[in-house]
Design an enzyme around this catalytic site. Sequence first.
Site, short mmCIF file in Angstrom:
data_model
loop_
_atom_site.label_atom_id
_atom_site.label_comp_id
_atom_site.label_asym_id
_atom_site.label_seq_id
_atom_site.Cartn_x
_atom_site.Cartn_y
_atom_site.Cartn_z
N GLU A 288 -8.50 1.45 -4.78
CA GLU A 288 -9.60 1.10 -3.88
C GLU A 288 -10.38 2.34 -3.49
O GLU A 288 -9.81 3.32 -2.97
CB GLU A 288 -9.04 0.41 -2.62
CG GLU A 288 -10.14 0.08 -1.62
CD GLU A 288 -9.66 -0.78 -0.45
OE1 GLU A 288 -8.49 -1.24 -0.45
OE2 GLU A 288 -10.47 -1.00 0.47
N GLU B 13 0.83 -1.20 0.00
CA GLU B 13 0.00 0.00 0.00
C GLU B 13 0.86 1.26 0.00
O GLU B 13 1.91 1.28 0.65
CB GLU B 13 -0.90 0.02 1.25
CG GLU B 13 -1.84 -1.16 1.34
CD GLU B 13 -2.75 -1.11 2.57
OE1 GLU B 13 -2.73 -0.09 3.30
OE2 GLU B 13 -3.47 -2.09 2.78
O1 KIV Z 1 -6.21 -6.96 2.11
C1 KIV Z 1 -6.95 -6.86 1.13
O2 KIV Z 1 -7.82 -7.69 0.85
C2 KIV Z 1 -6.77 -5.70 0.29
C3 KIV Z 1 -7.97 -5.27 -0.46
C4 KIV Z 1 -8.84 -4.45 0.43
C5 KIV Z 1 -7.62 -4.58 -1.67
O3 KIV Z 1 -5.75 -5.10 0.29
#
Ligand code: KIV
Length: 288
Positions: free
Chosen positions: A186, A119
């Site tokens: 997202e 992320e």
């Molecule tokens: O952890 C996850 O499933 C994710 C999604 C929310 C994209 O990162």
Amino acid sequence: MAERKKITLPYLYDKYQRGEPITMLTCYDYPTAYLQEQAGVEMILVGDSLGMTVLGYESTLPVTMADMIRHAQAVRRGAPTAWVIGDMPYMTYQASVEEAIRNAGRFMAEAGCDAVKLEGGREMADRVAGIVAAGIPCMGHLGLTPQSASSLGGFRVQGRDAARAVRIVEDAAILEEAGAYAILLEMVPDRICQLITERAHIPIISLGSGPHANGQLLIFHDMFGLYPRFKPKMAKVYGNAGEVILNGLKQYVAEVQDRSFPQPEHWFTLKDDVYAEVLALLHDKEND
Ligand code: KIV
């Protein structure tokens, strides 16, 4: 489904070049991975969302590498041909490029993943570049990034004001430049997702960011009514497995209590002569 070939980066880029949508779901265990493989899902994200959906935490922050590796291994066993992505959990890549590379490598070596995801935007570009330089495909993740939910003001749409939208557009270009093979957006407004998709030269995947991306992702537990705490707007429910399971559990409890379960087809029997021998042997032993 006829046996399919292993999903590879060239396969994903061919689809992207042809303008064909790429399918992606989250998955955390062997039986669900088996079903997703049978259904033809191309990319499977072993998301750190498992902290909430499977382990029952309030957020994804307590999830460890050990949790992720265990679940990713199970998914790999269930979905041998899918493109399996290990989601790097909180504080396994933020501290340094070196830590990011080591932990990304664990997903590949110990769980047989095809890629990792992390992320963050420009501040994570050197982590992405380091991982890619180590020979590991890395997906970016922009917009609502749950590991930063506290600083983003909760689980809410990102990029609704012009300055933040511009930052997300720029971040996408920076991650592509750093070597990301794809980017997940997202909860970004549809027009911003479209803008990013049109500018990018790599697949953009949408989670609640509209139809213009090159592929779509949903959280498996939201699709099937399996996460009781909340249902995000973006989650289309394809079936209420949670309700089916709850009804079955209630029936089981009632049947055990009224003795209608088990029936003869649910237990194993012993031949009369063997049983007589058991009784005789016990009698002999007990009267020695
Ligand atoms: O952890 C996850 O499933 C994710 C999604 C929310 C994209 O990162």
